[in-house]
Design a protein around this motif. Structure first.
Motif, PDB file in Angstrom:
ATOM      1  N   ARG A 164       0.839  -1.206   0.000  1.00  0.00           N
ATOM      2  CA  ARG A 164       0.000   0.000   0.000  1.00  0.00           C
ATOM      3  C   ARG A 164       0.868   1.247   0.000  1.00  0.00           C
ATOM      4  O   ARG A 164       0.668   2.138  -0.823  1.00  0.00           O
ATOM      5  N   TYR A 165       1.803   1.295   0.909  1.00  0.00           N
ATOM      6  CA  TYR A 165       2.677   2.470   1.029  1.00  0.00           C
ATOM      7  C   TYR A 165       3.948   2.271   0.204  1.00  0.00           C
ATOM      8  O   TYR A 165       4.546   1.189   0.212  1.00  0.00           O
ATOM      9  N   ILE A 166       4.350   3.323  -0.485  1.00  0.00           N
ATOM     10  CA  ILE A 166       5.601   3.303  -1.240  1.00  0.00           C
ATOM     11  C   ILE A 166       6.613   4.165  -0.500  1.00  0.00           C
ATOM     12  O   ILE A 166       6.327   5.318  -0.158  1.00  0.00           O
ATOM     13  N   TYR A 167       7.778   3.607  -0.248  1.00  0.00           N
ATOM     14  CA  TYR A 167       8.855   4.309   0.460  1.00  0.00           C
ATOM     15  C   TYR A 167       9.854   4.809  -0.586  1.00  0.00           C
ATOM     16  O   TYR A 167      10.370   4.018  -1.387  1.00  0.00           O
ATOM     17  N   ILE A 168      10.133   6.113  -0.570  1.00  0.00           N
ATOM     18  CA  ILE A 168      11.008   6.744  -1.565  1.00  0.00           C
ATOM     19  C   ILE A 168      12.214   7.333  -0.850  1.00  0.00           C
ATOM     20  O   ILE A 168      12.070   8.135   0.081  1.00  0.00           O
ATOM     21  N   VAL A 169      13.410   6.941  -1.291  1.00  0.00           N
ATOM     22  CA  VAL A 169      14.637   7.293  -0.576  1.00  0.00           C
ATOM     23  C   VAL A 169      15.610   8.035  -1.482  1.00  0.00           C
ATOM     24  O   VAL A 169      15.954   7.539  -2.555  1.00  0.00           O
ATOM     25  N   THR A 170      16.034   9.224  -1.082  1.00  0.00           N
ATOM     26  CA  THR A 170      17.160   9.969  -1.647  1.00  0.00           C
ATOM     27  C   THR A 170      17.104  10.051  -3.174  1.00  0.00           C
ATOM     28  O   THR A 170      16.043   9.907  -3.776  1.00  0.00           O
ATOM     29  N   GLY A 171      18.234  10.320  -3.859  1.00  0.00           N
ATOM     30  CA  GLY A 171      18.278  10.417  -5.315  1.00  0.00           C
ATOM     31  C   GLY A 171      18.795  11.758  -5.794  1.00  0.00           C
ATOM     32  O   GLY A 171      19.171  12.631  -5.003  1.00  0.00           O
ATOM     33  N   GLN A 172      18.818  11.933  -7.129  1.00  0.00           N
ATOM     34  CA  GLN A 172      19.327  13.170  -7.729  1.00  0.00           C
ATOM     35  C   GLN A 172      18.220  14.194  -7.851  1.00  0.00           C
ATOM     36  O   GLN A 172      17.127  13.893  -8.336  1.00  0.00           O
ATOM     37  N   TYR A 173      18.536  15.427  -7.484  1.00  0.00           N
ATOM     38  CA  TYR A 173      17.557  16.519  -7.557  1.00  0.00           C
ATOM     39  C   TYR A 173      17.902  17.421  -8.732  1.00  0.00           C
ATOM     40  O   TYR A 173      18.891  18.138  -8.711  1.00  0.00           O
ATOM     41  N   GLY A 174      17.091  17.371  -9.779  1.00  0.00           N
ATOM     42  CA  GLY A 174      17.305  18.236 -10.931  1.00  0.00           C
ATOM     43  C   GLY A 174      17.892  17.519 -12.132  1.00  0.00           C
ATOM     44  O   GLY A 174      18.219  16.333 -12.082  1.00  0.00           O
ATOM     45  N   PRO A 175      18.053  18.244 -13.262  1.00  0.00           N
ATOM     46  CA  PRO A 175      18.545  17.651 -14.515  1.00  0.00           C
ATOM     47  C   PRO A 175      20.067  17.579 -14.576  1.00  0.00           C
ATOM     48  O   PRO A 175      20.766  17.871 -13.602  1.00  0.00           O
ATOM     49  N   GLN A 176      20.561  17.223 -15.780  1.00  0.00           N
ATOM     50  CA  GLN A 176      21.997  17.044 -15.999  1.00  0.00           C
ATOM     51  C   GLN A 176      22.581  16.166 -14.882  1.00  0.00           C
ATOM     52  O   GLN A 176      22.014  15.109 -14.595  1.00  0.00           O
ATOM     53  N   CYS A 177      23.686  16.558 -14.275  1.00  0.00           N
ATOM     54  CA  CYS A 177      24.310  15.756 -13.214  1.00  0.00           C
ATOM     55  C   CYS A 177      24.355  16.536 -11.906  1.00  0.00           C
ATOM     56  O   CYS A 177      25.400  16.666 -11.266  1.00  0.00           O
ATOM     57  N   ARG A 178      23.197  17.045 -11.509  1.00  0.00           N
ATOM     58  CA  ARG A 178      23.123  17.809 -10.271  1.00  0.00           C
ATOM     59  C   ARG A 178      23.286  16.911  -9.049  1.00  0.00           C
ATOM     60  O   ARG A 178      23.308  15.695  -9.147  1.00  0.00           O
ATOM     61  N   GLY A 179      23.354  17.551  -7.901  1.00  0.00           N
ATOM     62  CA  GLY A 179      23.635  16.833  -6.668  1.00  0.00           C
ATOM     63  C   GLY A 179      22.468  16.022  -6.145  1.00  0.00           C
ATOM     64  O   GLY A 179      21.326  16.187  -6.582  1.00  0.00           O
TER      65      GLY A 179
END
Length: 420
Positions: A164-179
């Motif tokens: 039921r619940y989806i857990y979403i963790v971290t990742g890249q924020y924005g396009p190209q190769c942002r942080g």
């Protein structure tokens, strides 16, 4: 008066011509002998330049290069075949379904019953999506679009569900190769409401993520520079979309770090499959964080975490495979399929090489097989399985049957009947 004999001058001239003629014949004989010897031991280069009408002798540079290959023990055709050629597999009948609302690269997807929730991803290298689309396997339609939180990453996500619940963790924020971001969320797929969770101790790109024994586990991925593999492993107790603890707990590190790998739980065991070390990085000083190429090592390693919290190595995949974090699905009670991905870069062109095979892993026997091929090679595809049908959507496809390097980002959706 001194007479010059015409015989003397003419004789010397004829003798010189005869000597040159002999030297020429001798040189030609040596060249023919050399060609004959070389062609018997290594025919490939010569067969390619001999036609039925004309014989063209190779240059000494070609012969020298061929000898160098022999000395170095290099057989390029064999190297390419072993690492990059498509593996033999049965032909599957694919049916094209409705396209996704938008094309996606490095997106994420979670299946809950007959629905595939598809998140974020690149539309182009300069544009990222910040919404969710839903594909319904029962009526084979797309719909139900809704927005993600503004603070949520747009690609290279870690993601898992409890049904039921989806857990979403971290990742890249924005396009190209942002942080990357350390932000973590849950989505209630019934109410479509979001909730914050404690942030990860440090940001990561594309970590292996799974629910195991009441805890949300996050492992590996790439560190903050996007290239260096991370081996850290954290967990936090969760239930019904909420964290039961305020902080993440350190666990046993993963044996080999890196992003873009499948993470699966079967029979109370945690499995991590495939992946890579290294990734594109932001070009130093670029105001738009433009991506620049770096060396990557793709692997097919398989690791299992057991009751004693010890990692065990299992038989590797049929070929190295990465970009498969959402490209897998259970197809029966004891086996899983992994669809497409990327393998080692071409040794000469250095281009990324995409995969078009479907790999099948049986947990009980720990055996791999190749059970079919896709309509084309594709990476970061998003996979689901429903009532005997294997689906995939989105990703980046190859340039064609003869060129496995990446080309176009797609929103296509396909399915095939799978019987195992």
């Amino acid at each position: 008066m001194v007479r010059i004999s015409s015989f003397g001058v003419g004789g010397k001239h004829k003798s010189t011509k005869f000597a040159l003629y002999c030297v020429g014949l001798f040189g030609l004989a040596l060249l023919v002998d050399l060609l004959w010897a070389s062609s018997n031991s290594s025919p490939s280069i010569y067969q390619s330049i001999v036609s039925q009408e004309n014989v063209v002798f190779p240059s000494f540079a070609q012969i020298k290069e061929e000898d160098k290959k022999k000395k170095d023990g290099i057989d390029k055709k064999r190297v390419l075949a072993d690492n990059f050629a498509d593996l033999d597999a049965p032909v599957l009948n694919w049916e094209k379904m409705a396209n996704a609302p938008v094309p996606r690269l490095d997106g994420a997807a979670i299946q809950i019953k007959d629905q595939l929730f598809v998140f974020a991803g690149y539309g182009t290298i300069d544009y990222v999506h910040s919404h969710v689309d839903i594909y319904n396997f029962t009526d084979n339609t797309w719909g139900g679009r809704f927005d993600m939180p503004k603070e949520m990453a747009h690609s290279h996500l870690g993601m898992v569900t409890d049904g039921r619940y989806i857990y979403i963790v971290t990742g890249q924020y924005g396009p190209q190769c942002r942080g990357p971001t350390a932000q973590t969320f849950t989505l209630d797929t019934v109410t479509k409401k979001w909730r914050d969770l404690p942030p990860l101790p440090v940001p990561r790109y594309a970590p292996a993520t799974q629910l195991w024994r009441g805890r949300l586990h996050v492992m590996g991925g790439s560190r903050e520079n996007r290239h260096t593999p991370g081996t850290e492993h954290w967990s936090i107790a969760v239930k019904d979309g909420k964290a039961l603890e305020k902080e993440w707990r350190s666990e046993i590190p993963i044996p080999r770090g890196g992003p873009h790998r499948a993470c699966i739980v079967y029979n109370d065991r945690l499995y991590v499959i495939g992946g890579q070390e290294g990734d594109f990085m932001a070009k130093p000083g670029s105001p738009i964080f433009k991506c620049s190429r770096r060396n990557e090592i793709v692997f097919g390693d398989v690791y299992m975490l057991d009751d004693d919290m010890k990692w065990t190595s299992l038989p590797p995949m049929p070929k190295p495979d990465s970009h498969i974090e959402f490209a897998w699905a259970f197809v029966n009670k004891n086996s899983v399929v992994i669809v497409g991905g990327t393998t080692e870069k071409h040794p000469e062109t250095k281009k990324m090489t995409l995969i078009g095979e479907i790999f099948h892993f049986e947990f009980d026997t720990q055996k791999w097989s190749v059970i079919g091929k896709l309509p084309y090679r594709v990476k970061t595809t998003l996979v689901g399985f429903w009532k005997g049908w294997l689906y995939f959507t989105s990703g980046q496809r190859d340039k064609g049957p003869e060129d496995p390097s990446p080309r176009k980002v797609l929103g296509e959706t396909w399915r095939t009947k799978l019987e195992l």
